[in-house]
Write a protein that holds these residues in place. Structure first.
Motif, PDB file in Angstrom:
ATOM      1  N   GLY A  71       0.004  -9.790   9.286  1.00  0.00           N
ATOM      2  CA  GLY A  71      -0.558  -9.395  10.586  1.00  0.00           C
ATOM      3  C   GLY A  71      -1.435  -8.169  10.438  1.00  0.00           C
ATOM      4  O   GLY A  71      -1.385  -7.492   9.403  1.00  0.00           O
ATOM      5  N   ILE A  72      -2.241  -7.899  11.480  1.00  0.00           N
ATOM      6  CA  ILE A  72      -3.097  -6.711  11.403  1.00  0.00           C
ATOM      7  C   ILE A  72      -2.239  -5.449  11.542  1.00  0.00           C
ATOM      8  O   ILE A  72      -1.089  -5.512  11.962  1.00  0.00           O
ATOM      9  CB  ILE A  72      -4.244  -6.725  12.457  1.00  0.00           C
ATOM     10  CG1 ILE A  72      -3.705  -6.871  13.884  1.00  0.00           C
ATOM     11  CG2 ILE A  72      -5.254  -7.818  12.145  1.00  0.00           C
ATOM     12  CD1 ILE A  72      -4.787  -6.765  14.952  1.00  0.00           C
ATOM     13  N   ASP A  73      -2.845  -4.334  11.185  1.00  0.00           N
ATOM     14  CA  ASP A  73      -2.109  -3.063  11.193  1.00  0.00           C
ATOM     15  C   ASP A  73      -1.549  -2.774  12.594  1.00  0.00           C
ATOM     16  O   ASP A  73      -2.205  -3.038  13.591  1.00  0.00           O
ATOM     17  CB  ASP A  73      -3.056  -1.938  10.755  1.00  0.00           C
ATOM     18  CG  ASP A  73      -3.760  -2.292   9.445  1.00  0.00           C
ATOM     19  OD1 ASP A  73      -3.141  -2.131   8.391  1.00  0.00           O
ATOM     20  OD2 ASP A  73      -4.911  -2.776   9.499  1.00  0.00           O
TER      21      ASP A  73
ATOM     22  N   LEU B 279      -1.985   1.528  -7.847  1.00  0.00           N
ATOM     23  CA  LEU B 279      -3.111   0.738  -7.327  1.00  0.00           C
ATOM     24  C   LEU B 279      -3.258   0.954  -5.817  1.00  0.00           C
ATOM     25  O   LEU B 279      -4.361   1.062  -5.297  1.00  0.00           O
ATOM     26  CB  LEU B 279      -2.911  -0.755  -7.629  1.00  0.00           C
ATOM     27  CG  LEU B 279      -2.998  -1.149  -9.107  1.00  0.00           C
ATOM     28  CD1 LEU B 279      -2.577  -2.602  -9.319  1.00  0.00           C
ATOM     29  CD2 LEU B 279      -4.417  -0.942  -9.630  1.00  0.00           C
ATOM     30  N   ARG B 280      -2.111   1.018  -5.116  1.00  0.00           N
ATOM     31  CA  ARG B 280      -2.141   1.254  -3.658  1.00  0.00           C
ATOM     32  C   ARG B 280      -2.865   2.565  -3.337  1.00  0.00           C
ATOM     33  O   ARG B 280      -3.678   2.632  -2.435  1.00  0.00           O
ATOM     34  CB  ARG B 280      -0.701   1.285  -3.116  1.00  0.00           C
ATOM     35  CG  ARG B 280      -0.623   1.507  -1.615  1.00  0.00           C
ATOM     36  CD  ARG B 280       0.812   1.602  -1.109  1.00  0.00           C
ATOM     37  NE  ARG B 280       0.817   1.962   0.286  1.00  0.00           N
ATOM     38  CZ  ARG B 280       0.856   1.105   1.307  1.00  0.00           C
ATOM     39  NH1 ARG B 280       0.931  -0.179   1.066  1.00  0.00           N
ATOM     40  NH2 ARG B 280       0.819   1.514   2.554  1.00  0.00           N
ATOM     41  N   HIS B 281      -2.534   3.585  -4.132  1.00  0.00           N
ATOM     42  CA  HIS B 281      -3.153   4.877  -3.888  1.00  0.00           C
ATOM     43  C   HIS B 281      -4.668   4.806  -4.116  1.00  0.00           C
ATOM     44  O   HIS B 281      -5.455   5.310  -3.324  1.00  0.00           O
ATOM     45  CB  HIS B 281      -2.511   5.934  -4.788  1.00  0.00           C
ATOM     46  CG  HIS B 281      -2.831   7.308  -4.310  1.00  0.00           C
ATOM     47  ND1 HIS B 281      -2.263   7.858  -3.181  1.00  0.00           N
ATOM     48  CD2 HIS B 281      -3.710   8.226  -4.767  1.00  0.00           C
ATOM     49  CE1 HIS B 281      -2.780   9.059  -2.970  1.00  0.00           C
ATOM     50  NE2 HIS B 281      -3.656   9.301  -3.924  1.00  0.00           N
ATOM     51  N   LEU B 282      -5.060   4.124  -5.208  1.00  0.00           N
ATOM     52  CA  LEU B 282      -6.497   3.970  -5.493  1.00  0.00           C
ATOM     53  C   LEU B 282      -7.203   3.218  -4.370  1.00  0.00           C
ATOM     54  O   LEU B 282      -8.322   3.536  -3.991  1.00  0.00           O
ATOM     55  CB  LEU B 282      -6.686   3.169  -6.787  1.00  0.00           C
ATOM     56  CG  LEU B 282      -6.504   3.905  -8.105  1.00  0.00           C
ATOM     57  CD1 LEU B 282      -6.668   2.935  -9.264  1.00  0.00           C
ATOM     58  CD2 LEU B 282      -7.525   5.029  -8.214  1.00  0.00           C
ATOM     59  N   LEU B 283      -6.516   2.185  -3.842  1.00  0.00           N
ATOM     60  CA  LEU B 283      -7.116   1.354  -2.804  1.00  0.00           C
ATOM     61  C   LEU B 283      -7.241   2.079  -1.469  1.00  0.00           C
ATOM     62  O   LEU B 283      -8.265   1.992  -0.795  1.00  0.00           O
ATOM     63  CB  LEU B 283      -6.273   0.089  -2.601  1.00  0.00           C
ATOM     64  CG  LEU B 283      -6.564  -1.038  -3.580  1.00  0.00           C
ATOM     65  CD1 LEU B 283      -5.400  -2.013  -3.643  1.00  0.00           C
ATOM     66  CD2 LEU B 283      -7.845  -1.768  -3.162  1.00  0.00           C
ATOM     67  N   LEU B 284      -6.182   2.781  -1.084  1.00  0.00           N
ATOM     68  CA  LEU B 284      -6.146   3.346   0.272  1.00  0.00           C
ATOM     69  C   LEU B 284      -6.651   4.784   0.336  1.00  0.00           C
ATOM     70  O   LEU B 284      -7.154   5.219   1.367  1.00  0.00           O
ATOM     71  CB  LEU B 284      -4.733   3.234   0.850  1.00  0.00           C
ATOM     72  CG  LEU B 284      -4.188   1.798   0.917  1.00  0.00           C
ATOM     73  CD1 LEU B 284      -2.802   1.768   1.528  1.00  0.00           C
ATOM     74  CD2 LEU B 284      -5.124   0.867   1.690  1.00  0.00           C
ATOM     75  N   HIS B 285      -6.496   5.501  -0.781  1.00  0.00           N
ATOM     76  CA  HIS B 285      -6.971   6.902  -0.803  1.00  0.00           C
ATOM     77  C   HIS B 285      -7.710   7.147  -2.112  1.00  0.00           C
ATOM     78  O   HIS B 285      -7.235   7.896  -2.970  1.00  0.00           O
ATOM     79  CB  HIS B 285      -5.774   7.862  -0.668  1.00  0.00           C
ATOM     80  CG  HIS B 285      -4.909   7.550   0.511  1.00  0.00           C
ATOM     81  ND1 HIS B 285      -5.253   7.902   1.800  1.00  0.00           N
ATOM     82  CD2 HIS B 285      -3.735   6.874   0.625  1.00  0.00           C
ATOM     83  CE1 HIS B 285      -4.329   7.459   2.646  1.00  0.00           C
ATOM     84  NE2 HIS B 285      -3.399   6.832   1.945  1.00  0.00           N
TER      85      HIS B 285
ATOM     86  N   ASP C 171      -5.689   4.948   6.972  1.00  0.00           N
ATOM     87  CA  ASP C 171      -6.072   4.857   5.567  1.00  0.00           C
ATOM     88  C   ASP C 171      -7.480   4.258   5.509  1.00  0.00           C
ATOM     89  O   ASP C 171      -8.086   3.944   6.540  1.00  0.00           O
ATOM     90  CB  ASP C 171      -5.046   4.055   4.751  1.00  0.00           C
ATOM     91  CG  ASP C 171      -4.912   2.609   5.206  1.00  0.00           C
ATOM     92  OD1 ASP C 171      -5.944   1.996   5.513  1.00  0.00           O
ATOM     93  OD2 ASP C 171      -3.777   2.089   5.247  1.00  0.00           O
ATOM     94  N   ARG C 172      -8.022   4.071   4.311  1.00  0.00           N
ATOM     95  CA  ARG C 172      -9.424   3.645   4.169  1.00  0.00           C
ATOM     96  C   ARG C 172      -9.696   2.301   4.850  1.00  0.00           C
ATOM     97  O   ARG C 172     -10.745   2.100   5.468  1.00  0.00           O
ATOM     98  CB  ARG C 172      -9.767   3.561   2.669  1.00  0.00           C
ATOM     99  CG  ARG C 172     -11.247   3.390   2.366  1.00  0.00           C
ATOM    100  CD  ARG C 172     -11.460   3.354   0.876  1.00  0.00           C
ATOM    101  NE  ARG C 172     -10.729   2.261   0.266  1.00  0.00           N
ATOM    102  CZ  ARG C 172     -11.183   1.019   0.170  1.00  0.00           C
ATOM    103  NH1 ARG C 172     -12.371   0.712   0.638  1.00  0.00           N
ATOM    104  NH2 ARG C 172     -10.445   0.082  -0.401  1.00  0.00           N
ATOM    105  N   ILE C 173      -8.738   1.369   4.771  1.00  0.00           N
ATOM    106  CA  ILE C 173      -8.959   0.045   5.355  1.00  0.00           C
ATOM    107  C   ILE C 173      -8.841   0.145   6.884  1.00  0.00           C
ATOM    108  O   ILE C 173      -9.658  -0.409   7.612  1.00  0.00           O
ATOM    109  CB  ILE C 173      -7.938  -0.974   4.806  1.00  0.00           C
ATOM    110  CG1 ILE C 173      -7.981  -1.020   3.268  1.00  0.00           C
ATOM    111  CG2 ILE C 173      -8.128  -2.356   5.423  1.00  0.00           C
ATOM    112  CD1 ILE C 173      -9.014  -1.885   2.644  1.00  0.00           C
ATOM    113  N   GLU C 174      -7.833   0.880   7.339  1.00  0.00           N
ATOM    114  CA  GLU C 174      -7.631   1.012   8.788  1.00  0.00           C
ATOM    115  C   GLU C 174      -8.829   1.711   9.446  1.00  0.00           C
ATOM    116  O   GLU C 174      -9.125   1.486  10.611  1.00  0.00           O
ATOM    117  CB  GLU C 174      -6.345   1.797   9.079  1.00  0.00           C
ATOM    118  CG  GLU C 174      -5.083   0.982   8.784  1.00  0.00           C
ATOM    119  CD  GLU C 174      -3.824   1.840   8.643  1.00  0.00           C
ATOM    120  OE1 GLU C 174      -2.740   1.263   8.620  1.00  0.00           O
ATOM    121  OE2 GLU C 174      -3.956   3.080   8.536  1.00  0.00           O
TER     122      GLU C 174
END
Ligand code: TYD
Length: 211
Positions: free
Chosen positions: A10-12, A54-60, A158-161
């Motif tokens: 689902g979306i954030d 990887l999560r950290h690289l992706l979001l921040h 975060d970056r995606i949100e």
């Protein structure tokens, strides 16, 4: 696979985490799990220690080095490949039950519909990263974009949100398409938390009766 693999999408702000918490308290005492089997709660991105990086690289991401859309796709796929191989498949083989907060449907929705990357390419990558593992049940918590943005007003993005409402609208219609195509179980996140929880437990019982 001996275990059971459940996924929430689902979306954030749709309430996945709350529902997963409820379910993880309820399931071990429900009498549904075979004796000796354990319950693993995990998430993407970041279900493994490599995945946490990887999560950290992706979001921040560091400095101004935001990943290109294709790089972003490959990083989510890398996180999934590690997660499936190191954690999910070994757990299911032992007979444990696994609940994952997001799985490959999120990549189709966010990178496919949101970023407009090629859907066929994403589906090919999905087969590689998942080793063709398909969840037994995927619950899709459906919430409007307006409600999602409203619920997250006070939280930092975060970056995606931070992509904004147009991006989120594309992701949201993506989820709706994918849910129809893959026969996910749609739950209206507008309903009360308890009602949604009851529906989830009912669907799990129904699935177990029919398998
Ligand atoms: P999530 O952990 O659900 O966010 P939070 O814990 O902050 O609520 O997911 C992190 C972000 O990653 C979310 O905005 C969705 C995005 N995402 C993708 O873009 N593609 C993917 O394949 C996955 C798994 C997540």
């Amino acid at each position: 696979m001996k275990g059971l693999f459940l996924v929430f999408e689902g979306i954030d702000g749709c309430g996945k985490t709350t529902q997963i918490n409820h379910l993880s308290n309820w399931l071990p005492n429900s009498g549904l799990m075979p004796s000796g089997s354990k319950l693993l709660i995990t998430r993407e991105p970041g279900g493994t220690s490599l995945g946490t990086s990887l999560r950290h690289l992706l979001l921040h991401p560091p400095g101004d080095q935001s990943p290109e859309p294709l790089t972003e796709l490959l990083l989510y796929a890398a996180d999934r490949a590690q997660h499936v191989s190191q954690l999910i498949i070994p757990s299911l083989k032992k007979g444990d039950w696994v609940i994952s907060d997001r799985f490959s449907g999120s990549t189709l929705a966010y990178q496919g519909y949101g970023r407009k990357l090629n859907i066929k390419m994403i589906k090919q990558l999905e087969l590689i990263a998942t080793q063709e593992l398909v969840p037994d049940i995927t619950f899709w918590l459906d919430i409007s974009v307006k409600e999602s943005l409203g619920r997250r007003k006070l939280e930092s993005n975060d970056r995606i949100e931070a992509e904004g409402s147009q991006f989120l609208s594309r992701v949201s219609s993506g989820f709706s398409e994918i849910a129809k195509d893959r026969k996910w179980i749609r739950l209206s996140a507008d309903n009360s938390c308890n009602l949604v929880h009851k529906e989830i437990t009912r669907k799990i019982k129904e699935f177990l009766l029919n398998t």
